[in-house]
Design a protein around this motif. Structure first.
Motif, mmCIF file in Angstrom:
data_model
loop_
_atom_site.group_PDB
_atom_site.id
_atom_site.type_symbol
_atom_site.label_atom_id
_atom_site.label_comp_id
_atom_site.label_asym_id
_atom_site.label_seq_id
_atom_site.Cartn_x
_atom_site.Cartn_y
_atom_site.Cartn_z
ATOM 1 N N CYS A 141 25.330 18.707 -4.244
ATOM 2 C CA CYS A 141 25.995 19.808 -4.943
ATOM 3 C C CYS A 141 27.077 19.219 -5.852
ATOM 4 N N SER A 142 27.564 20.015 -6.774
ATOM 5 C CA SER A 142 28.636 19.547 -7.659
ATOM 6 C C SER A 142 29.926 19.263 -6.891
ATOM 7 N N CYS A 143 30.073 19.829 -5.675
ATOM 8 C CA CYS A 143 31.264 19.551 -4.866
ATOM 9 C C CYS A 143 31.145 18.218 -4.127
ATOM 10 N N GLY A 144 29.965 17.590 -4.197
ATOM 11 C CA GLY A 144 29.759 16.294 -3.560
ATOM 12 C C GLY A 144 29.018 16.359 -2.236
ATOM 13 N N SER A 145 28.889 17.541 -1.652
ATOM 14 C CA SER A 145 28.178 17.689 -0.376
ATOM 15 C C SER A 145 26.667 17.659 -0.619
ATOM 16 N N GLU A 146 25.953 17.220 0.385
ATOM 17 C CA GLU A 146 24.492 17.214 0.282
ATOM 18 C C GLU A 146 23.956 18.617 0.551
ATOM 19 N N LEU A 147 23.079 19.093 -0.344
ATOM 20 C CA LEU A 147 22.487 20.422 -0.188
ATOM 21 C C LEU A 147 21.554 20.446 1.009
ATOM 22 N N GLN A 148 21.560 21.572 1.718
ATOM 23 C CA GLN A 148 20.711 21.760 2.890
ATOM 24 C C GLN A 148 19.556 22.695 2.542
ATOM 25 N N LEU A 149 18.350 22.309 2.898
ATOM 26 C CA LEU A 149 17.185 23.175 2.735
ATOM 27 C C LEU A 149 17.249 24.224 3.838
ATOM 28 N N VAL A 150 17.238 25.505 3.462
ATOM 29 C CA VAL A 150 17.380 26.583 4.428
ATOM 30 C C VAL A 150 16.024 27.161 4.803
ATOM 31 N N ARG A 151 15.259 27.578 3.804
ATOM 32 C CA ARG A 151 13.954 28.207 4.042
ATOM 33 C C ARG A 151 13.021 27.914 2.879
ATOM 34 N N ILE A 152 11.742 27.950 3.169
ATOM 35 C CA ILE A 152 10.728 27.908 2.121
ATOM 36 C C ILE A 152 9.775 29.060 2.413
ATOM 37 N N GLU A 153 9.850 30.080 1.577
ATOM 38 C CA GLU A 153 9.055 31.291 1.777
ATOM 39 C C GLU A 153 7.883 31.301 0.798
ATOM 40 N N GLU A 154 6.742 31.783 1.267
ATOM 41 C CA GLU A 154 5.561 31.907 0.420
ATOM 42 C C GLU A 154 5.446 33.331 -0.098
ATOM 43 N N GLY A 155 5.122 33.464 -1.382
ATOM 44 C CA GLY A 155 4.849 34.774 -1.954
ATOM 45 C C GLY A 155 3.352 35.023 -2.012
ATOM 46 N N ASP A 156 2.959 36.273 -2.174
ATOM 47 C CA ASP A 156 1.543 36.612 -2.249
ATOM 48 C C ASP A 156 0.884 36.097 -3.527
ATOM 49 N N ASP A 157 1.692 35.793 -4.531
ATOM 50 C CA ASP A 157 1.161 35.380 -5.823
ATOM 51 C C ASP A 157 1.022 33.870 -5.970
ATOM 52 N N GLY A 158 1.132 33.124 -4.863
ATOM 53 C CA GLY A 158 1.010 31.674 -4.925
ATOM 54 C C GLY A 158 2.326 30.970 -5.219
ATOM 55 N N GLN A 159 3.383 31.734 -5.439
ATOM 56 C CA GLN A 159 4.704 31.163 -5.680
ATOM 57 C C GLN A 159 5.413 30.939 -4.351
ATOM 58 N N SER A 160 6.283 29.965 -4.320
ATOM 59 C CA SER A 160 7.138 29.730 -3.158
ATOM 60 C C SER A 160 8.574 29.928 -3.586
ATOM 61 N N PHE A 161 9.409 30.382 -2.645
ATOM 62 C CA PHE A 161 10.835 30.522 -2.915
ATOM 63 C C PHE A 161 11.561 29.575 -1.974
ATOM 64 N N ILE A 162 12.231 28.587 -2.545
ATOM 65 C CA ILE A 162 12.904 27.546 -1.782
ATOM 66 C C ILE A 162 14.400 27.834 -1.812
ATOM 67 N N ARG A 163 14.986 28.030 -0.632
ATOM 68 C CA ARG A 163 16.410 28.381 -0.530
ATOM 69 C C ARG A 163 17.219 27.158 -0.082
ATOM 70 N N TYR A 164 18.298 26.915 -0.787
ATOM 71 C CA TYR A 164 19.233 25.834 -0.465
ATOM 72 C C TYR A 164 20.615 26.421 -0.234
ATOM 73 N N SER A 165 21.432 25.694 0.536
ATOM 74 C CA SER A 165 22.839 26.058 0.680
ATOM 75 C C SER A 165 23.656 24.778 0.760
ATOM 76 N N CYS A 166 24.932 24.915 0.400
ATOM 77 C CA CYS A 166 25.852 23.783 0.438
ATOM 78 C C CYS A 166 26.849 24.021 1.565
ATOM 79 N N PRO A 167 26.927 23.122 2.535
ATOM 80 C CA PRO A 167 27.897 23.304 3.617
ATOM 81 C C PRO A 167 29.340 23.099 3.159
ATOM 82 N N GLY A 168 29.519 22.399 2.036
ATOM 83 C CA GLY A 168 30.873 22.121 1.554
ATOM 84 C C GLY A 168 31.525 23.301 0.869
ATOM 85 N N CYS A 169 30.822 23.939 -0.065
ATOM 86 C CA CYS A 169 31.432 25.023 -0.845
ATOM 87 C C CYS A 169 30.738 26.368 -0.644
ATOM 88 N N ALA A 170 29.750 26.428 0.253
ATOM 89 C CA ALA A 170 29.018 27.655 0.592
ATOM 90 C C ALA A 170 28.166 28.195 -0.554
#
Length: 159
Positions: free
Chosen positions: A3-32
């Motif tokens: 992240c721009s705050c210097g913390s390593e981003l955490q992979l939270v979830r990877i969700e599949e959509g019906d249209d073949g797309q995936s939604f990848i969620r990240y969060s930063c423990p440093g700056c939320a």
């Protein structure tokens, strides 16, 4: 990935959509900071160093008998590696089982033969790609009707 705050981003979830797309969620423990990326499995693969299973694919694997799960994991990961795909979805499980091919229901094949020649090859590719993305082993008339309605706004009986 940091992240721009210097913390390593955490992979939270990877969700599949019906249209073949995936939604990848990240969060930063440093700056939320939280954000997501929507992409196909092919497009999202560069974000990962090794194979990563979507939440839905992991759930599918977790419901398998314990003796079968490692065999399926190896088959899918080997197939994905040969295609340079690192984000593994439920659709990829079926694609690996079928080695990247889908079959055609005879009625769907007959309907495809009635599509004008210049469009037929493109229609075949799109139908097979959609079936594989959804983890379907076969192109059916129902899938043809659905795509026809989506792309051309015209679906109906006997068309």
């Amino acid at each position: 990935m940091n992240c721009s705050c210097g913390s390593e981003l955490q992979l939270v979830r990877i969700e599949e959509g019906d249209d073949g797309q995936s939604f990848i969620r990240y969060s930063c423990p440093g700056c939320a900071l939280e954000f997501g990326i929507e992409a196909t499995c092919d497009e999202a693969s560069p974000f990962f160093n090794g194979p990563v299973w979507t939440d839905e694919a992991q759930h599918y694997l977790d419901r398998m008998p314990p003796y079968l799960k490692p065999l399926v994991c190896k088959e899918v990961e080997d197939y994905a590696g040969s295609k340079n795909i690192r984000l593994l979805s439920t659709g990829l499980i079926t694609e690996a089982k079928n080695q990247g091919t889908v079959s055609w229901h005879p009625e769907a094949e007959t309907r495809l033969s009635r599509v004008p020649g210049p469009v037929r090859a493109m229609a075949r590719v799109e139908l097979e790609r959609t079936a594989l993305d959804r983890g379907l082993p076969e192109v059916t008339v129902a899938l043809m009707e659905e795509l026809k309605a989506r792309y051309f706004g015209m679906a109906g009986k006997g068309s």
